[in-house]
Design a protein around this motif. Sequence first.
Motif: not given
Lengths: 222, 311
Positions: A78-88
């Motif tokens: 639901q809240n994506h759970q992506l890591l913003f310290d690395r690239s797509v």
Amino acid sequence: MRYAGGYEALSRVSFEVGAGEMVFLTGHSGAGKSTLLKLIMLMERATQGQVLVNGQNLNRLPASQIPLLRRRIGVVFQNHQLLFDRSVYDNVALPLVIEGYHPREAARRVRAALDKVGLLTKEKQNPIVLSGGEQQRVGIARAVVNKPRLLLADEPTGNLDPALSSEIMTLFRQFNDVGVSVMIASHDIDLIRRLKRRVLGLSKGELVHDGELQGAANTENA
Amino acid sequence: MHRNQLRDRWQSYLDHHRFSARDSLKRLLSTPLQSLMTWLVIAVALALPATLFTSLDNLKVIGQRWDGAPQITLFLNQRARPQAVEALQQKLRLRQDVAALEYVSPEQALRQFEMESGMGSALSGLDNNPLPPTLLLTPAAGISAADLGLLGEQLAQLKIVDEVLFDRAWIERLQGILTLGERIALVVGALLALGVVLVIGNTIRLAIENRRDEITIIKLVGGSDAFVRRPFLYTGLWYGLGGGLLALVMVLVLLFSLSGAVASLASSYQSDYSLQGLGFSGSLLLVLTGTLVGWLGAWLAVGRHLGAIEP
Ligand SMILES: Nc1ncnc2c1ncn2[C@@H]1O[C@H](COP(=O)(O)OP(=O)(O)O)[C@@H](O)[C@H]1O
Ligand SMILES: [Mg+2]
């Protein structure tokens, strides 16, 4: 399923989803949709009853086996759970790194997944600069990158406008078309109705509907 | 095909080790001041016991140099008449348990002392010679400890003898002190190692806290505990290794700064004694201990805190 505080989030819910099926999970907020998905990937354990995935009883699955289970299930959070310290790219590659793919093979799969969700040109960017819809698609690419047989999605169109929502749903349908079982929690009734698939309706933790939605269906009020 | 896959997995397992090692080192270096502080704390904690052990090793070498035939020094009464001293010598020479006897008169003793201490002119200013007449007695070879003790007692009872000094006893006392010192060093070392474990454990705890989201997500997409643990174990390893190397530098600098003073002191005693360093194996042991303790601290912290992060 009872949470630690004593709240009974799901009770007497019984259903089966066949291989290659696509089902929607619907119900008002707090009905237990997320809880049900969490049971399937063992973010929560059932306090009563059984959850079987691919014939395997999750109640008896030792903690050491949980990672293996999760590798076989693709999840869109639901809240994506992506890591913003690395690239797509690195976000999408994470499941493959964990599984130990050869970098060359991993690169091939990451690019295929990004291509599928239309983000191939953004692989070097940090997901924080992407729009909500794009972040959701990064999450989808990560969920499918190691070709799971089961795909779960929790409110994948939650904060998206109708056009974007419909694009995302089309993506899920395409995965289903190639044989992936798909289970999507959503309360976007209009969208669900148009897709004409099986719908499981939850209300206050109980299963109140199972089947395609007909006309002015009844299970939701959110 | 299957074989290839297995090889790929192994390859990427090693890759992840390499990646974790490099990444955790990069993270440490990205906060240089904070990392340096941690390294220094660890280094001081390791350098202290290392210095203790090195000092003890040096004392041991000194002890071994004196560890020859036991000798007994008899300090005689300063007012003893020469005839009495002569009579005593003759009596002692007759004894079975006495192998050799040497008489050092106060004048001889003073001259020798002036020469060896380099304080000649200062001493010649003294009105009367403070040194007593002395007999250096070598007991018969192979004398038992009990007989030696008995001999000492009998000598001490003589009126003319002021004091009986066993060189041997001094050595034994030194060895006792050394053994005690070694125990103390071990305890101090163990306590400080525990301190290092705690310091690293706390540092790792903070690192885990800072990367909570990442850990959650890795677990959500199927990362095993070992996978999640790996970067933190490497972090502990780098802290320990860095601390160990810094400790080595500290000890070497300390020894180097002392070696000049020790050499000149030794030469004033006509000794070719020079300060023993850590040596290669000692240095290696120091650095390895640091690394191991660092890894252990991380391991404990990871065991305690990673389990608490469940998605
Ligand atoms: N970790 C938790 N502890 C206690 N209660 C929870 C927890 N997670 C969810 N709940 C409760 O369980 C019910 C179902 O929640 P959820 O499955 O998230 O609903 P939905 O996804 O359908 O909106 C809600 O009433 C919620 O407050
Ligand atoms: Mg929910």
